[in-house]
Design a protein around this motif. Structure first.
Motif, PDB file in Angstrom:
ATOM      1  N   ALA A  61       0.845  -1.185   0.000  1.00 50.33           N
ATOM      2  CA  ALA A  61       0.000   0.000   0.000  1.00 50.33           C
ATOM      3  C   ALA A  61       0.884   1.240   0.000  1.00 50.33           C
ATOM      4  CB  ALA A  61      -0.904  -0.010   1.228  1.00 50.33           C
ATOM      5  N   PRO A  62       0.351   2.361  -0.448  1.00 48.37           N
ATOM      6  CA  PRO A  62       1.145   3.596  -0.477  1.00 48.37           C
ATOM      7  C   PRO A  62       1.704   3.935   0.900  1.00 48.37           C
ATOM      8  CG  PRO A  62      -0.883   3.875  -1.705  1.00 48.37           C
ATOM      9  CD  PRO A  62      -0.990   2.548  -1.019  1.00 48.37           C
ATOM     10  N   GLY A  63       3.000   4.187   0.935  1.00 50.34           N
ATOM     11  CA  GLY A  63       3.637   4.573   2.182  1.00 50.34           C
ATOM     12  C   GLY A  63       3.880   3.454   3.164  1.00 50.34           C
ATOM     13  N   LYS A  64       3.599   2.221   2.749  1.00 50.12           N
ATOM     14  CA  LYS A  64       3.773   1.078   3.652  1.00 50.12           C
ATOM     15  C   LYS A  64       4.730   0.061   3.049  1.00 50.12           C
ATOM     16  CE  LYS A  64      -0.713   1.420   5.927  1.00 50.12           C
ATOM     17  NZ  LYS A  64      -1.940   0.671   6.337  1.00 50.12           N
ATOM     18  N   GLU A  65       5.231  -0.815   3.905  1.00 49.80           N
ATOM     19  CA  GLU A  65       6.097  -1.878   3.431  1.00 49.80           C
ATOM     20  C   GLU A  65       5.260  -2.971   2.765  1.00 49.80           C
ATOM     21  OE1 GLU A  65       9.694  -1.562   6.732  1.00 49.80           O
ATOM     22  OE2 GLU A  65       8.465  -3.360   6.606  1.00 49.80           O
ATOM     23  N   ARG A  66       5.914  -3.713   1.895  1.00 49.78           N
ATOM     24  CA  ARG A  66       5.229  -4.826   1.249  1.00 49.78           C
ATOM     25  C   ARG A  66       4.940  -5.898   2.292  1.00 49.78           C
ATOM     26  NH1 ARG A  66       7.652  -6.523  -4.401  1.00 49.78           N
ATOM     27  NH2 ARG A  66       9.453  -7.064  -3.104  1.00 49.78           N
ATOM     28  N   GLU A  67       3.753  -6.495   2.194  1.00 50.66           N
ATOM     29  CA  GLU A  67       3.349  -7.492   3.167  1.00 50.66           C
ATOM     30  C   GLU A  67       2.810  -8.739   2.490  1.00 50.66           C
ATOM     31  OE1 GLU A  67       0.129  -6.141   5.637  1.00 50.66           O
ATOM     32  OE2 GLU A  67      -1.215  -5.817   3.943  1.00 50.66           O
ATOM     33  N   PHE A  68       2.956  -9.852   3.184  1.00 46.17           N
ATOM     34  CA  PHE A  68       2.468 -11.131   2.700  1.00 46.17           C
ATOM     35  C   PHE A  68       0.949 -11.165   2.773  1.00 46.17           C
ATOM     36  CE2 PHE A  68       2.428 -15.605   1.931  1.00 46.17           C
ATOM     37  CZ  PHE A  68       1.514 -16.160   2.797  1.00 46.17           C
ATOM     38  N   VAL A  69       0.328 -11.754   1.749  1.00 46.52           N
ATOM     39  CA  VAL A  69      -1.119 -11.897   1.709  1.00 46.52           C
ATOM     40  C   VAL A  69      -1.517 -13.366   1.796  1.00 46.52           C
ATOM     41  CG1 VAL A  69      -3.191 -11.544   0.322  1.00 46.52           C
ATOM     42  CG2 VAL A  69      -1.391  -9.787   0.368  1.00 46.52           C
ATOM     43  N   SER A  70      -0.972 -14.168   0.885  1.00 44.44           N
ATOM     44  CA  SER A  70      -1.368 -15.570   0.834  1.00 44.44           C
ATOM     45  C   SER A  70      -0.348 -16.367   0.053  1.00 44.44           C
ATOM     46  CB  SER A  70      -2.744 -15.698   0.171  1.00 44.44           C
ATOM     47  OG  SER A  70      -3.168 -17.045   0.125  1.00 44.44           O
ATOM     48  N   GLY A  71      -0.235 -17.660   0.355  1.00 45.81           N
ATOM     49  CA  GLY A  71       0.704 -18.508  -0.353  1.00 45.81           C
ATOM     50  C   GLY A  71       0.161 -19.909  -0.517  1.00 45.81           C
ATOM     51  N   ILE A  72       0.674 -20.613  -1.527  1.00 46.20           N
ATOM     52  CA  ILE A  72       0.221 -21.970  -1.807  1.00 46.20           C
ATOM     53  C   ILE A  72       1.403 -22.809  -2.269  1.00 46.20           C
ATOM     54  CG2 ILE A  72      -0.431 -21.380  -4.195  1.00 46.20           C
ATOM     55  CD1 ILE A  72      -2.834 -23.295  -3.851  1.00 46.20           C
ATOM     56  N   SER A  73       1.457 -24.039  -1.799  1.00 45.10           N
ATOM     57  CA  SER A  73       2.548 -24.923  -2.166  1.00 45.10           C
ATOM     58  C   SER A  73       2.374 -25.442  -3.590  1.00 45.10           C
ATOM     59  CB  SER A  73       2.609 -26.097  -1.196  1.00 45.10           C
ATOM     60  OG  SER A  73       1.417 -26.877  -1.287  1.00 45.10           O
ATOM     61  N   GLN A  74       3.413 -26.129  -4.069  1.00 50.51           N
ATOM     62  CA  GLN A  74       3.366 -26.662  -5.428  1.00 50.51           C
ATOM     63  C   GLN A  74       2.198 -27.631  -5.598  1.00 50.51           C
ATOM     64  OE1 GLN A  74       6.104 -26.203  -3.628  1.00 50.51           O
ATOM     65  NE2 GLN A  74       7.912 -25.845  -4.895  1.00 50.51           N
ATOM     66  N   SER A  75       1.932 -28.431  -4.595  1.00 49.35           N
ATOM     67  CA  SER A  75       0.849 -29.407  -4.680  1.00 49.35           C
ATOM     68  C   SER A  75      -0.519 -28.804  -4.433  1.00 49.35           C
ATOM     69  CB  SER A  75       1.087 -30.521  -3.656  1.00 49.35           C
ATOM     70  OG  SER A  75       0.945 -30.006  -2.340  1.00 49.35           O
ATOM     71  N   GLY A  76      -0.535 -27.638  -3.815  1.00 46.92           N
ATOM     72  CA  GLY A  76      -1.804 -27.028  -3.448  1.00 46.92           C
ATOM     73  C   GLY A  76      -2.308 -27.461  -2.093  1.00 46.92           C
ATOM     74  N   LYS A  77      -1.581 -28.348  -1.430  1.00 48.94           N
ATOM     75  CA  LYS A  77      -2.052 -28.885  -0.158  1.00 48.94           C
ATOM     76  C   LYS A  77      -1.765 -27.958   1.025  1.00 48.94           C
ATOM     77  CE  LYS A  77      -1.655 -33.709  -1.617  1.00 48.94           C
ATOM     78  NZ  LYS A  77      -1.015 -35.021  -1.369  1.00 48.94           N
ATOM     79  N   THR A  78      -0.776 -27.116   0.880  1.00 47.71           N
ATOM     80  CA  THR A  78      -0.452 -26.159   1.947  1.00 47.71           C
ATOM     81  C   THR A  78      -0.834 -24.762   1.487  1.00 47.71           C
ATOM     82  OG1 THR A  78       1.376 -27.500   2.774  1.00 47.71           O
ATOM     83  CG2 THR A  78       1.369 -25.162   3.369  1.00 47.71           C
ATOM     84  N   ILE A  79      -1.643 -24.099   2.283  1.00 42.36           N
ATOM     85  CA  ILE A  79      -2.126 -22.754   1.970  1.00 42.36           C
ATOM     86  C   ILE A  79      -1.992 -21.894   3.216  1.00 42.36           C
ATOM     87  CG2 ILE A  79      -4.199 -21.398   1.478  1.00 42.36           C
ATOM     88  CD1 ILE A  79      -5.079 -23.601  -0.430  1.00 42.36           C
ATOM     89  N   MET A  80      -1.560 -20.671   2.991  1.00 41.74           N
ATOM     90  CA  MET A  80      -1.375 -19.720   4.082  1.00 41.74           C
ATOM     91  C   MET A  80      -2.101 -18.424   3.761  1.00 41.74           C
ATOM     92  SD  MET A  80       0.794 -21.080   6.317  1.00 41.74           S
ATOM     93  CE  MET A  80       1.797 -22.577   6.341  1.00 41.74           C
ATOM     94  N   TYR A  81      -2.629 -17.776   4.797  1.00 43.00           N
ATOM     95  CA  TYR A  81      -3.251 -16.467   4.660  1.00 43.00           C
ATOM     96  C   TYR A  81      -2.793 -15.575   5.805  1.00 43.00           C
ATOM     97  CZ  TYR A  81      -6.607 -18.749   1.525  1.00 43.00           C
ATOM     98  OH  TYR A  81      -7.185 -19.452   0.497  1.00 43.00           O
TER      99      TYR A  81
END
Length: 129
Positions: free
Chosen positions: A40-60
């Motif tokens: 966002a403007p004026g802010k540091e980049r932040e993690f939103v979501s991630g997914i593993s190669q298999s799709g079995k691991t998901i993070m938010y």
């Protein structure tokens, strides 16, 4: 060199939805752990979501949990981020990032920027109140 490309950003009213897509050159995305970050403007980049190669691991991140959904379609070499119930504070440039790392399924690992080898140019998401 792997090229990662985002699409799907735009302007939406609060409460609305958007779908972001991420693809890569040569179909290599199917071999990559993929995540979305935002800045966002004026802010540091932040993690939103991630997914593993298999799709079995998901993070938010806590800020999007329950509103955003990440998924991958390995056949079509695309990763999606479905964003619902959007809020003005979701306004940011959204980046897709890829990494060849495997086997580590912790939030700390997914949310650490320097682990990612491939980054897109970003797509703007603007949520109006």
């Amino acid at each position: 060199q792997v090229q990662v490309v985002e699409s799907g950003g735009g302007l939406v009213q609060a409460g609305g939805s958007l779908r972001l897509s991420c693809t890569s050159s040569g179909g290599t995305i199917r071999f990559l752990r993929m995540s979305w970050f935002r800045q966002a403007p004026g802010k540091e980049r932040e993690f939103v979501s991630g997914i593993s190669q298999s799709g079995k691991t998901i993070m938010y991140s806590d800020s999007v949990k329950g509103r955003f959904t990440i998924a991958r379609d390995n056949t079509k070499t695309t990763v999606f981020l479905d964003m619902n119930s959007l809020k003005p504070e979701d306004t940011a440039v959204y980046y897709c990032a890829g990494d060849t790392g495997v086997g580590v399924g912790t939030y700390e690992y997914y949310s650490t920027e320097h682990r990612y080898e491939y980054w897109g140019q970003g797509t703007q998401v603007t949520v109006s109140s």
